[in-house]
Scaffold this motif. Structure first.
Motif, short mmCIF file in Angstrom:
data_model
loop_
_atom_site.label_atom_id
_atom_site.label_comp_id
_atom_site.label_asym_id
_atom_site.label_seq_id
_atom_site.Cartn_x
_atom_site.Cartn_y
_atom_site.Cartn_z
N PHE B 118 -1.58 -10.57 -28.69
CA PHE B 118 -2.44 -9.75 -29.54
C PHE B 118 -3.61 -9.18 -28.73
N THR B 119 -4.27 -10.06 -27.97
CA THR B 119 -5.44 -9.60 -27.20
C THR B 119 -5.02 -8.72 -26.03
N SER B 120 -3.82 -8.98 -25.45
CA SER B 120 -3.40 -8.17 -24.31
C SER B 120 -3.27 -6.70 -24.72
N SER B 121 -2.83 -6.45 -25.94
CA SER B 121 -2.68 -5.05 -26.37
C SER B 121 -4.04 -4.38 -26.49
N ARG B 122 -5.04 -5.15 -26.89
CA ARG B 122 -6.39 -4.57 -27.00
C ARG B 122 -6.98 -4.33 -25.61
N ILE B 123 -6.73 -5.28 -24.69
CA ILE B 123 -7.25 -5.11 -23.34
C ILE B 123 -6.56 -3.94 -22.65
N ALA B 124 -5.25 -3.77 -22.91
CA ALA B 124 -4.52 -2.65 -22.31
C ALA B 124 -5.19 -1.32 -22.65
N VAL B 125 -5.60 -1.18 -23.90
CA VAL B 125 -6.24 0.07 -24.32
C VAL B 125 -7.55 0.27 -23.54
N GLN B 126 -8.29 -0.83 -23.36
CA GLN B 126 -9.57 -0.70 -22.65
C GLN B 126 -9.36 -0.39 -21.18
N VAL B 127 -8.34 -1.01 -20.57
CA VAL B 127 -8.07 -0.75 -19.15
C VAL B 127 -7.69 0.72 -18.97
N SER B 128 -6.81 1.24 -19.84
CA SER B 128 -6.44 2.65 -19.65
C SER B 128 -7.63 3.57 -19.94
N ALA B 129 -8.47 3.18 -20.89
CA ALA B 129 -9.67 4.00 -21.15
C ALA B 129 -10.57 4.01 -19.91
N GLY B 130 -10.68 2.84 -19.26
CA GLY B 130 -11.50 2.74 -18.05
C GLY B 130 -10.96 3.64 -16.94
N ILE B 131 -9.63 3.60 -16.76
CA ILE B 131 -9.03 4.43 -15.70
C ILE B 131 -9.21 5.92 -16.01
N ASN B 132 -9.03 6.25 -17.30
CA ASN B 132 -9.17 7.66 -17.68
C ASN B 132 -10.61 8.15 -17.60
N ALA B 133 -11.55 7.19 -17.61
CA ALA B 133 -12.96 7.59 -17.55
C ALA B 133 -13.37 7.98 -16.13
N LEU B 134 -12.57 7.59 -15.14
CA LEU B 134 -12.91 7.94 -13.76
C LEU B 134 -12.65 9.43 -13.55
N PRO B 135 -13.46 10.05 -12.66
CA PRO B 135 -13.21 11.47 -12.36
C PRO B 135 -11.80 11.62 -11.78
N ARG B 136 -11.12 12.73 -12.11
CA ARG B 136 -9.75 12.93 -11.64
C ARG B 136 -9.69 12.95 -10.12
N GLY B 137 -10.79 13.37 -9.51
CA GLY B 137 -10.83 13.47 -8.04
C GLY B 137 -10.54 12.16 -7.34
N GLN B 138 -10.85 11.04 -8.00
CA GLN B 138 -10.64 9.73 -7.36
C GLN B 138 -9.17 9.54 -7.02
N LYS B 139 -8.32 9.88 -8.00
CA LYS B 139 -6.89 9.70 -7.78
C LYS B 139 -6.41 10.65 -6.68
#
Lengths: 315, 250
Positions: B118-139
């Motif tokens: 249950f908690t892993s699904s909530r953390i997954a959303v936060q992790v992807s939000a964190g990655i998406n919050a980085l400037p695209r230039g990083q990738k």
């Protein structure tokens, strides 16, 4: 029906008396009069005392008794209408909800014992049962000692759970005791093999087994762990309200009118599945109806089993 | 209301004959902590993997990961516990079902799995939000440096995004402590269940619940302090990842 005139006369007298008393109503009676409502605590799975049927309405033996008491109170207060509100409670919530005034009476299968008498009061005993053990026939459980080291379940908030916890320590049984949130779930734990046995009042065990998918798979031990008088729970320190409820039930018991209500729930098919529990009235209960009492002492009702003495001396 | 307050109740002997009610509560606290921490580790690992997959270029992988998140996030936790505990052993082959039921501490294992997923699904959303919050230039910069996609995630994106989401992970850790109490519905005697049993044996409802409240507040408080310390300890000077990052010159 010879006495109906007498009843009318008495009711008339009652109305007269109560209108005199109307100025000095206190506590729960005053609340009922002011709000026009009496609130009953009811249960989801205490068959046949209080349970939800297939039409999602609450019914049962205890609820019928409570409704009789409500009618008597309505007459006593001279009210033209009384609204009965039913609030679902659990074993664990009923006592606090009585204490804080959310419900006025708890109409379920509550054991009247000395511990509880300290916080709530009880109407005259309406049923006498015993704490026993239900297990699958295949697991061959005959006595409490057969459960040594096994996993058992009881319902959270019940005197049965407390007793088995004490006995577990006293007799060094080393059982792993689970607490289920209601009777249905506790039974499910035995059904699915999560627990070997369910420790509960025999009448509830019999009802659950009778309404299960395979009634013949289960056996209830003959060894009784305790004698448990059931009563409707009332608020403590409210003598006027207690007198009204107790008076209504006492006259119901003594007049024999209670026999029909008993037969309706214990000797005839009951909803939702039309199962007939077929539990004749025990001699202990007949005695309790002949001489209504709200005593919490098990010795008043029957011979007290050794296991109960053992758990009572432990305070 | 007629109520006799009795704060000494915590030091009275409980019916199991071995200890006081305080010990009953502390025994419950042990289970609460064991469950919260173990489920947290599981949730963090699975959540990181799934959350990372959700930001990958491969469309099918993203769909699968999204399905996982929706499945575990949208069914109420109490229902999930019930399904794991009562339903799952009945639908698998009988031998496996019986093995599951005979496990020692079956309640704990079940609660651990349910809470972890249950908690892993909530953390997954936060992790992807964190990655998406980085400037695209990083990738892009990672690729320009000649890093493979996994290396870009491992050395650039994940370290940065984890710093961003520490506050929301803290929040999630506080939530997992609270959610662990749902395990009482499948018979695990954790702190809330211990509180209930104390309440039922003594009828001192308010003292029992107050006791539990104080303990919950204490452990949540400690978790919060740890998170603050962690945030400070791993902050990169000059890179403002969150509001409480070190801005002074000390």
């Amino acid at each position: 029906m010879m006495s109906s005139k007498l009843v009318v006369a008495l009711v008339g007298l009652g109305v007269l008396v109560s209108s005199v008393q109307a100025q000095e109503l206190t506590g729960t009676l005053k609340k009922i009069k002011d709000t026009g409502t009496i609130t009953l605590g009811v249960r989801d799975s205490s068959i046949p005392f209080a349970y939800l049927d297939d039409k999602q309405s609450y019914q049962g033996y205890s609820i019928d008794l409570c409704l009789k008491a409500a009618t008597a109170i309505q007459k006593q207060l001279g009210m033209t209408a009384l609204n009965v509100k039913m609030v679902p409670v659990t074993s664990a919530t009923r006592v606090p909800l009585i204490a804080n005034g959310t419900i006025d009476l708890s109409c379920d299968s509550a054991t009247n014992n000395a511990d509880r008498q300290k916080v709530v009061s009880f109407a005259p005993t309406m049923f006498v049962t015993a704490n026993r053990i239900l297990a699958k026939k295949s697991s061959n459980i005959k006595t409490l000692d057969d459960l040594k080291g096994k996993t058992i379940v009881s319902t959270s908030g019940t005197s049965n759970l407390k007793q088995i916890t004490i006995l577990n320590g006293e007799r060094n049984l080393g059982m792993n005791i689970l607490a289920a949130k209601d009777h249905a779930e506790a039974f499910l734990m035995v059904e699915t093999g999560r627990a070997v046995a369910f420790v509960m009042d025999d009448i509830l065990l019999a009802s659950l087994a009778a309404s299960s998918r395979a009634p013949n798979d289960y056996a209830i031990t003959t060894e009784a762990l305790s004698v448990e008088p059931y009563g409707i729970i009332e608020r403590k320190d409210d003598p006027a309200f207690k007198a009204a409820v107790d008076g209504a039930l006492t006259s119901l018991y003594k007049s024999g009118a209670v026999n029909d209500i008993y037969a309706k729930w214990f000797l005839k098919p009951i909803p939702p599945k039309g199962v007939n529990l077929n539990v004749p009235m025990s001699p202990q209960l007949k005695a309790a109806f002949a001489h209504p009492t709200d005593s919490s002492d098990p010795a008043v009702y029957a011979v007290v089993p050794e296991a109960q003495k053992q758990s009572l001396k432990k305070k | 209301m007629h109520y006799n307050w009795n704060w000494g109740i915590f030091w009275q002997e409980s019916p199991d004959g071995v200890s006081t009610y305080m010990d009953t509560l502390l025994a419950g606290l042990k289970w609460t902590l064991a469950l919260s921490i173990s489920a947290w580790i599981m949730a963090l690992v699975i959540g990181t993997v799934i959350g990372t997959i959700r930001t990958m270029p491969n469309k099918w992988a993203v769909r699968l990961a999204n399905g996982y998140v929706e499945l575990f996030r949208n069914i109420p936790l109490i229902v999930q516990m019930f399904l794991w505990y009562f339903v799952m052993p009945e639908i698998v082959p009988a031998s496996i079902g019986n093995w599951l039921k005979s496990l020692p501490n079956a309640s704990f294992i079940t609660a651990f799995l349910a809470l972890g997923f249950f908690t892993s699904s909530r953390i997954a959303v936060q992790v992807s939000a964190g990655i998406n919050a980085l400037p695209r230039g990083q990738k892009l910069a990672g690729t320009a440096l000649g890093l493979t996609l996994p290396q870009t995630y491992r050395y650039v994106l994940l370290p940065m995004s984890f710093r961003i989401i520490i506050p929301s992970l803290t929040n999630e850790f506080a939530a997992i402590i609270k959610n662990s109490s749902v395990a009482l519905t499948i018979g695990l005697v954790e702190l809330t269940a211990a509180t209930y049993s104390m309440r039922e044996f003594t009828f001192q409802t308010f003292e029992s619940l107050t006791g539990a409240t104080v303990i919950y507040v204490l452990i949540s408080g400690i978790a919060l302090l740890l998170a603050r310390w962690l945030e400070k300890a791993i902050a990169i000077p000059g890179f403002i990842a969150s509001g409480s990052a070190n801005t002074g010159g000390h």
